[in-house]
Design a protein around this motif. Structure first.
Motif, short mmCIF file in Angstrom:
data_model
loop_
_atom_site.label_atom_id
_atom_site.label_comp_id
_atom_site.label_asym_id
_atom_site.label_seq_id
_atom_site.Cartn_x
_atom_site.Cartn_y
_atom_site.Cartn_z
N LEU A 29 26.49 57.30 61.20
CA LEU A 29 27.12 56.75 59.99
C LEU A 29 26.05 56.35 58.98
CD1 LEU A 29 29.82 54.41 61.56
CD2 LEU A 29 30.22 56.51 60.25
N VAL A 30 26.26 56.74 57.74
CA VAL A 30 25.41 56.23 56.68
C VAL A 30 26.26 55.24 55.86
CG1 VAL A 30 23.77 58.12 56.47
CG2 VAL A 30 25.95 58.25 55.27
N PHE A 31 25.66 54.55 54.93
CA PHE A 31 26.40 53.50 54.23
C PHE A 31 27.25 54.07 53.09
CE2 PHE A 31 27.33 50.16 51.33
CZ PHE A 31 27.62 49.09 52.16
N GLY A 32 28.57 53.84 53.20
CA GLY A 32 29.45 54.07 52.05
C GLY A 32 29.68 55.51 51.64
N ARG A 33 29.78 56.40 52.59
CA ARG A 33 30.02 57.82 52.26
C ARG A 33 31.39 58.31 52.71
NH1 ARG A 33 27.20 60.38 48.36
NH2 ARG A 33 25.00 59.97 48.55
N LYS A 34 31.95 57.65 53.72
CA LYS A 34 33.25 58.09 54.26
C LYS A 34 34.26 56.97 54.07
CE LYS A 34 31.95 62.04 55.96
NZ LYS A 34 32.43 63.27 55.33
N PHE A 35 35.48 57.33 53.73
CA PHE A 35 36.49 56.32 53.40
C PHE A 35 37.73 56.52 54.26
CE2 PHE A 35 33.64 57.28 49.98
CZ PHE A 35 33.04 56.02 49.84
N SER A 36 38.23 55.40 54.77
CA SER A 36 39.35 55.44 55.72
C SER A 36 40.61 55.99 55.07
CB SER A 36 39.60 54.04 56.27
OG SER A 36 38.39 53.37 56.48
N ASP A 37 41.60 56.26 55.90
CA ASP A 37 42.81 56.96 55.44
C ASP A 37 43.59 56.23 54.35
OD1 ASP A 37 42.70 59.29 56.97
OD2 ASP A 37 43.56 58.28 58.73
N HIS A 38 43.59 54.88 54.42
CA HIS A 38 44.49 54.14 53.52
C HIS A 38 43.74 53.23 52.54
CE1 HIS A 38 47.01 55.24 56.97
NE2 HIS A 38 47.95 55.39 56.04
N MET A 39 44.41 52.91 51.46
CA MET A 39 43.87 51.97 50.47
C MET A 39 44.98 51.06 49.96
SD MET A 39 43.39 54.50 47.21
CE MET A 39 43.25 53.24 45.96
N PHE A 40 44.55 49.91 49.47
CA PHE A 40 45.50 48.95 48.89
C PHE A 40 45.47 49.07 47.38
CE2 PHE A 40 45.80 44.80 46.79
CZ PHE A 40 47.04 44.35 47.22
N GLU A 41 46.62 48.83 46.74
CA GLU A 41 46.63 48.85 45.27
C GLU A 41 47.67 47.87 44.71
OE1 GLU A 41 45.96 52.49 42.67
OE2 GLU A 41 48.11 52.11 42.39
N MET A 42 47.29 47.19 43.65
CA MET A 42 48.22 46.30 42.94
C MET A 42 47.81 46.33 41.46
SD MET A 42 49.36 42.59 44.35
CE MET A 42 48.19 41.46 43.69
N VAL A 43 48.79 46.39 40.59
CA VAL A 43 48.48 46.55 39.16
C VAL A 43 48.94 45.31 38.39
CG1 VAL A 43 49.05 47.91 37.09
CG2 VAL A 43 48.55 49.06 39.25
N TYR A 44 48.09 44.87 37.48
CA TYR A 44 48.43 43.74 36.60
C TYR A 44 48.84 44.29 35.24
CZ TYR A 44 47.79 39.29 34.12
OH TYR A 44 47.97 38.15 33.38
N ALA A 45 50.03 43.94 34.82
CA ALA A 45 50.51 44.37 33.49
C ALA A 45 51.54 43.35 33.02
CB ALA A 45 51.13 45.76 33.58
N ASP A 46 51.73 43.25 31.71
CA ASP A 46 52.70 42.31 31.12
C ASP A 46 52.50 40.88 31.65
OD1 ASP A 46 53.86 44.46 29.76
OD2 ASP A 46 55.07 44.96 31.53
N GLY A 47 51.25 40.52 31.83
CA GLY A 47 50.95 39.13 32.18
C GLY A 47 51.13 38.76 33.63
N LYS A 48 51.37 39.75 34.53
CA LYS A 48 51.50 39.37 35.95
C LYS A 48 51.11 40.53 36.88
CE LYS A 48 56.50 40.23 36.43
NZ LYS A 48 56.59 41.22 35.39
N TRP A 49 50.74 40.12 38.10
CA TRP A 49 50.46 41.14 39.12
C TRP A 49 51.77 41.74 39.61
CZ3 TRP A 49 45.94 43.22 39.69
CH2 TRP A 49 44.78 42.49 39.43
N GLY A 50 51.78 43.05 39.83
CA GLY A 50 52.98 43.74 40.32
C GLY A 50 53.06 43.73 41.84
N GLU A 51 53.79 44.67 42.37
CA GLU A 51 54.04 44.73 43.81
C GLU A 51 52.85 45.33 44.55
OE1 GLU A 51 56.63 43.39 45.38
OE2 GLU A 51 57.16 42.67 43.36
N PRO A 52 52.49 44.74 45.70
CA PRO A 52 51.37 45.29 46.49
C PRO A 52 51.79 46.56 47.24
CG PRO A 52 52.28 43.34 47.57
CD PRO A 52 53.05 43.52 46.30
#
Ligand code: COI
Length: 363
Positions: A29-52
């Motif tokens: 393994l080297v540092f930061g070259r491979k990325f796991s299957d899943h990621m988290f995302e949440m978007v901020y718009a209209d003054g609030k964070w949306g659904e995770p």
């Protein structure tokens, strides 16, 4: 990994249909070259964070006018999860990382996030991608939470829309040297951060600005730059990828957090351990001249860096204006070794976590 169900989460989970884990050589393994299957995302718009949301790690679309591409309004964190046993994974000090994440957000005019969503996102991601957590000594699952300005906006002002993502990556040692001593050089030409600037935030641009000096240091044969303060070019600050510590006599001296230094989570842990072990600990300004004086008087026993990616990293050489401090270049000092053993021992669950630093996740 298809049809994975994660219970007790209010985060919507869209699992991958086919895992990419076979692409990873866990023995190299080297540092930061491979990325796991899943990621988290949440978007901020209209003054609030949306659904995770947790979804497959994949490219996503942005337009050429995306604010972060032009003005660099972005912050990040670096954390690690450790394989303790077949049922348990440890995350190291997520509460402190999240506090720093919010501090960085405030400085960079980015809306703060709540700890509950953060920890739930981490737990859910880790359970889903548990097979990605490497097991070999010295390896971990690196966790990279980040938020960037995602408005289409060329006006030079804060964005109104932000995207918060968390990706994870199985990693080995950060430096090619591994746990062997690295070499550092100061620079008269550049500075990393000024008081009142963004140096104590984990802001993306702090790192971009350090790449040229780091490249020059590398070309001159050094691993990294040892940054001095921007005003007087006199006081030692940090290394950019890690904080720095000096064992002078029986005192551990670490540059005080004056506003231009990143308040490292590993730094904080090293200082807590040193105090617990009865060492004199001084967080104060220390000049490069004082360091050379201590070296010439044979009082400088050890130099080492600390950081999430770097863990505890011994320093074997410091170059400053044509002069060198040369410590043991073949092996870590005794104290750096003791800190490394204790911190990694707690992280992997081999040593008792008397400070309550570890957040356990059942997998
Ligand atoms: C970390 O130690 O996690 C860092 O963020 C340093 C570096 C990889 C940018």
């Amino acid at each position: 990994m298809m049809n994975e169900t994660i219970e007790n989460t209010r985060i919507t989970v869209q699992p991958v249909t086919k895992s990419r884990i076979n692409e990873v050589d866990f023995d190299n393994l080297v540092f930061g070259r491979k990325f796991s299957d899943h990621m988290f995302e949440m978007v901020y718009a209209d003054g609030k964070w949306g659904e995770p949301l947790i979804k497959p790690y994949e490219p996503f679309q942005i337009t050429p006018a995306t604010n972060v591409l032009h003005y660099g309004q972005a912050v990040f964190e670096g954390m690690k999860a450790f394989y303790a046993d077949e049922n348990t994974v440890h995350i190291f000090r997520p509460d402190v990382h999240h506090q720093r994440f919010n501090n960085s957000c405030r400085r960079m005019c980015i809306p703060e996030t709540d700890f509950e969503t953060f920890i739930e996102a981490l737990e859910t991601l880790i359970k889903l991608d548990r097979k990605w957590i490497p097991k070999k000594a010295g390896t971990a699952l690196y966790i990279r939470p980040f938020i960037f300005a995602s408005d289409d906006l060329l006006a030079a002002r804060s964005s109104d829309k932000f995207t918060y993502q968390i990706i994870t990556s199985p990693v080995g040692a950060y430096y090619a040297e591994g746990f062997n001593p690295v070499s550092l050089t100061t620079t008269d030409e550049y500075v990393r951060a000024v008081e009142g600037g963004t140096g104590e935030a984990k802001a993306a641009g702090n790192y971009a600005g350090s790449f040229l000096p780091a490249k020059k240091a590398k070309a001159d044969g050094y691993t990294q730059v040892l940054w001095l303060d921007a005003k007087e070019h006199k006081y030692i600050e940090e290394v950019g990828t890690m904080n720095i510590h000096f064992l002078i006599g029986d005192t551990l001296v670490s540059p005080a957090l004056t506003g231009s230094i990143l308040p490292g989570v590993t730094r904080r842990s090293v200082l807590a351990l040193a105090k617990e072990w009865g060492l004199n600990v001084e967080e104060r300004r220390i000049s490069i001249d004082e360091l050379f004086e201590a070296y010439e008087n044979r009082d400088l026993k050890e130099v080492f860096g600390s950081g999430t990616a770097a863990v505890v990293s011994p320093v074997g050489l410091i170059h400053h204006q044509g002069k060198n401090i040369e410590l043991d270049r073949d092996k870590p000092g005794e104290f750096a070794q003791k800190c490394f053993d204790e911190i990694t021992g707690i992280q992997y669950g081999r040593r008792e976590d008397t400070f309550g630093w570890v957040h356990k996740i059942g997998i």
